[in-house]
Design an enzyme around this catalytic site. Structure first.
Site, PDB file in Angstrom:
ATOM      1  N   ARG A 133      13.838   3.743  12.122  1.00 59.44           N
ATOM      2  CA  ARG A 133      12.639   4.583  12.132  1.00 59.44           C
ATOM      3  C   ARG A 133      11.820   4.372  13.418  1.00 59.44           C
ATOM      4  NH1 ARG A 133       9.696   4.559   6.531  1.00 59.44           N
ATOM      5  NH2 ARG A 133       8.674   6.302   7.589  1.00 59.44           N
ATOM      6  N   ARG A 159       5.036  11.021  -2.556  1.00 57.81           N
ATOM      7  CA  ARG A 159       4.904  10.801  -1.117  1.00 57.81           C
ATOM      8  C   ARG A 159       6.255  10.951  -0.405  1.00 57.81           C
ATOM      9  NH1 ARG A 159       4.945   4.569   0.959  1.00 57.81           N
ATOM     10  NH2 ARG A 159       4.383   5.174   3.055  1.00 57.81           N
ATOM     11  N   GLU A 218      12.117  -9.985   1.499  1.00 55.19           N
ATOM     12  CA  GLU A 218      11.432  -8.764   1.947  1.00 55.19           C
ATOM     13  C   GLU A 218      12.327  -7.559   1.679  1.00 55.19           C
ATOM     14  OE1 GLU A 218      10.492  -8.925   6.127  1.00 55.19           O
ATOM     15  OE2 GLU A 218      10.154  -6.763   6.237  1.00 55.19           O
ATOM     16  N   HIS A 243      12.677  -3.101   1.650  1.00 53.56           N
ATOM     17  CA  HIS A 243      12.167  -1.778   2.032  1.00 53.56           C
ATOM     18  C   HIS A 243      13.081  -0.708   1.470  1.00 53.56           C
ATOM     19  CE1 HIS A 243       9.317  -3.526   4.795  1.00 53.56           C
ATOM     20  NE2 HIS A 243      10.282  -4.356   5.167  1.00 53.56           N
ATOM     21  N   LEU A 244      12.478   0.384   1.039  1.00 51.49           N
ATOM     22  CA  LEU A 244      13.252   1.518   0.537  1.00 51.49           C
ATOM     23  C   LEU A 244      14.023   2.174   1.683  1.00 51.49           C
ATOM     24  CD1 LEU A 244      10.247   2.776  -1.530  1.00 51.49           C
ATOM     25  CD2 LEU A 244      12.448   2.203  -2.572  1.00 51.49           C
ATOM     26  N   SER A 245      13.314   2.448   2.784  1.00 51.16           N
ATOM     27  CA  SER A 245      13.939   3.100   3.936  1.00 51.16           C
ATOM     28  C   SER A 245      14.499   2.030   4.873  1.00 51.16           C
ATOM     29  CB  SER A 245      12.907   3.966   4.666  1.00 51.16           C
ATOM     30  OG  SER A 245      11.862   3.148   5.181  1.00 51.16           O
ATOM     31  N   ASP A 247       1.221 -15.690   6.872  1.00 47.28           N
ATOM     32  CA  ASP A 247       0.609 -17.009   6.657  1.00 47.28           C
ATOM     33  C   ASP A 247       0.566 -17.358   5.169  1.00 47.28           C
ATOM     34  OD1 ASP A 247       0.265 -17.292   9.360  1.00 47.28           O
ATOM     35  OD2 ASP A 247      -1.899 -16.945   9.353  1.00 47.28           O
ATOM     36  N   ASN A 266       7.764  -5.763  -1.136  1.00 48.92           N
ATOM     37  CA  ASN A 266       7.790  -4.653  -0.183  1.00 48.92           C
ATOM     38  C   ASN A 266       6.361  -4.560   0.360  1.00 48.92           C
ATOM     39  OD1 ASN A 266       7.838  -2.354   1.292  1.00 48.92           O
ATOM     40  ND2 ASN A 266       8.838  -1.076  -0.255  1.00 48.92           N
ATOM     41  N   PRO A 302       0.798  -1.222   0.000  1.00 49.92           N
ATOM     42  CA  PRO A 302       0.000   0.000   0.000  1.00 49.92           C
ATOM     43  C   PRO A 302       0.837   1.281   0.000  1.00 49.92           C
ATOM     44  CG  PRO A 302      -0.069  -1.047   2.151  1.00 49.92           C
ATOM     45  CD  PRO A 302       0.585  -2.033   1.216  1.00 49.92           C
ATOM     46  N   ASN A 303       0.324   2.253  -0.709  1.00 54.39           N
ATOM     47  CA  ASN A 303       0.890   3.603  -0.824  1.00 54.39           C
ATOM     48  C   ASN A 303       2.150   3.674  -1.682  1.00 54.39           C
ATOM     49  OD1 ASN A 303      -1.070   4.977   0.894  1.00 54.39           O
ATOM     50  ND2 ASN A 303      -0.159   3.778   2.553  1.00 54.39           N
ATOM     51  N   ALA A 360       3.286  -0.775   4.778  1.00 53.74           N
ATOM     52  CA  ALA A 360       2.784  -0.735   6.158  1.00 53.74           C
ATOM     53  C   ALA A 360       2.299  -2.109   6.653  1.00 53.74           C
ATOM     54  CB  ALA A 360       1.672   0.299   6.277  1.00 53.74           C
ATOM     55  N   TYR A 390      11.545   8.612   0.802  1.00 52.87           N
ATOM     56  CA  TYR A 390      11.399   7.590  -0.237  1.00 52.87           C
ATOM     57  C   TYR A 390      11.947   7.988  -1.602  1.00 52.87           C
ATOM     58  CZ  TYR A 390       8.317   5.516   3.260  1.00 52.87           C
ATOM     59  OH  TYR A 390       7.805   4.977   4.410  1.00 52.87           O
ATOM     60  N   HIS A 429       4.224  -4.374   9.218  1.00 45.80           N
ATOM     61  CA  HIS A 429       4.181  -4.204  10.671  1.00 45.80           C
ATOM     62  C   HIS A 429       2.853  -4.651  11.275  1.00 45.80           C
ATOM     63  CE1 HIS A 429       7.454  -1.787   9.234  1.00 45.80           C
ATOM     64  NE2 HIS A 429       6.642  -0.909   8.673  1.00 45.80           N
TER      65      HIS A 429
HETATM   66  C1  DQA Z   1       8.377   0.910   3.625  1.00 41.91           C
HETATM   67  C2  DQA Z   1       8.502   1.148   5.130  1.00 41.91           C
HETATM   68  C3  DQA Z   1       7.151   1.005   5.809  1.00 41.91           C
HETATM   69  O1  DQA Z   1       7.280   1.232   7.209  1.00 41.91           O
HETATM   70  C4  DQA Z   1       6.179   2.010   5.251  1.00 41.91           C
HETATM   71  O2  DQA Z   1       4.898   1.816   5.820  1.00 41.91           O
HETATM   72  C5  DQA Z   1       6.120   2.004   3.771  1.00 41.91           C
HETATM   73  C6  DQA Z   1       7.339   1.816   2.995  1.00 41.91           C
HETATM   74  C7  DQA Z   1       9.711   1.165   2.882  1.00 41.91           C
HETATM   75  O3  DQA Z   1       9.806   0.726   1.739  1.00 41.91           O
HETATM   76  O4  DQA Z   1      10.612   1.805   3.415  1.00 41.91           O
HETATM   77  O5  DQA Z   1       5.066   2.265   3.185  1.00 41.91           O
HETATM   78  O6  DQA Z   1       8.026  -0.451   3.414  1.00 41.91           O
END
Ligand code: DQA
Length: 151
Positions: A107, A18, A98, A100-102, A87, A74, A10-11, A77, A23, A80
């Site tokens: 964080r 954003r 897995e 993640h960009l950040s 599952d 990725n 998502p997002n 959110a 990011y 978490h």
């Molecule tokens: C994220 C880190 C997550 O905490 C956040 O909710 C995201 C992006 C990242 O790629 O850094 O939407 O997965």
């Protein structure tokens, strides 16, 4: 041909707009373009999909069973919050990386825990779009070593 599924949570469709400080300026299309070029060069079949809905991601992971050799995800959110994604990875039995960009470990505390990490091959976090590139490399390397071990 080795098949890799890349899933964006998502997002991530808002990348480039954003929270640019966190990011970066690259859009999801830019990242998918980099992945496509890499896949062509590596001779890998790669499909990338994004959804803002947890259930879509669960369904795509389930459907990957027997169809893809590896998943790079990725979960954004849902990292978490989602036991359902965890599952799904367990039931699909498709090796999953897995990304993640950040760097989620630098964080807020609530971002430092991943429900997926315990069932993933590994986690790559903090390298911006390069996290995805490292993720697909790691996935490919894993699949190739498994294939050569079974020959
Ligand atoms: C994220 C880190 C997550 O905490 C956040 O909710 C995201 C992006 C990242 O790629 O850094 O939407 O997965």
């Amino acid at each position: 041909m080795i098949r890799i599924l890349v899933l964006h949570g998502p997002n991530l469709n808002m990348l480039g707009v954003r929270e640019q400080d966190l990011y970066g300026r690259q859009t999801l299309n830019d990242i998918n373009g980099l992945l496509d070029s890499w896949a062509k060069e590596a001779g890998v079949h790669l499909e990338a999909k994004q959804s803002n809905h947890e259930g879509d991601l669960v369904t795509w992971i389930q459907e990957a069973r027997g169809q893809f050799d590896a998943i790079v995800i990725n979960p954004a959110a849902y990292t978490h919050t989602s036991i359902a994604l965890r599952d799904a990875v367990l039931s699909a039995e498709v090796p999953t990386v897995e990304v993640h960009l950040s760097n989620i470990h630098q964080r807020e505390e609530f971002r430092q825990h991943s429900f997926l990490a315990g069932v993933a091959l590994g986690q790559i976090s903090g390298f911006g779009p390069t996290s995805y590139m490292l993720g697909v490399h790691a996935a490919l390397d894993h699949v190739q070593s498994k294939q050569s071990a079974s020959k």
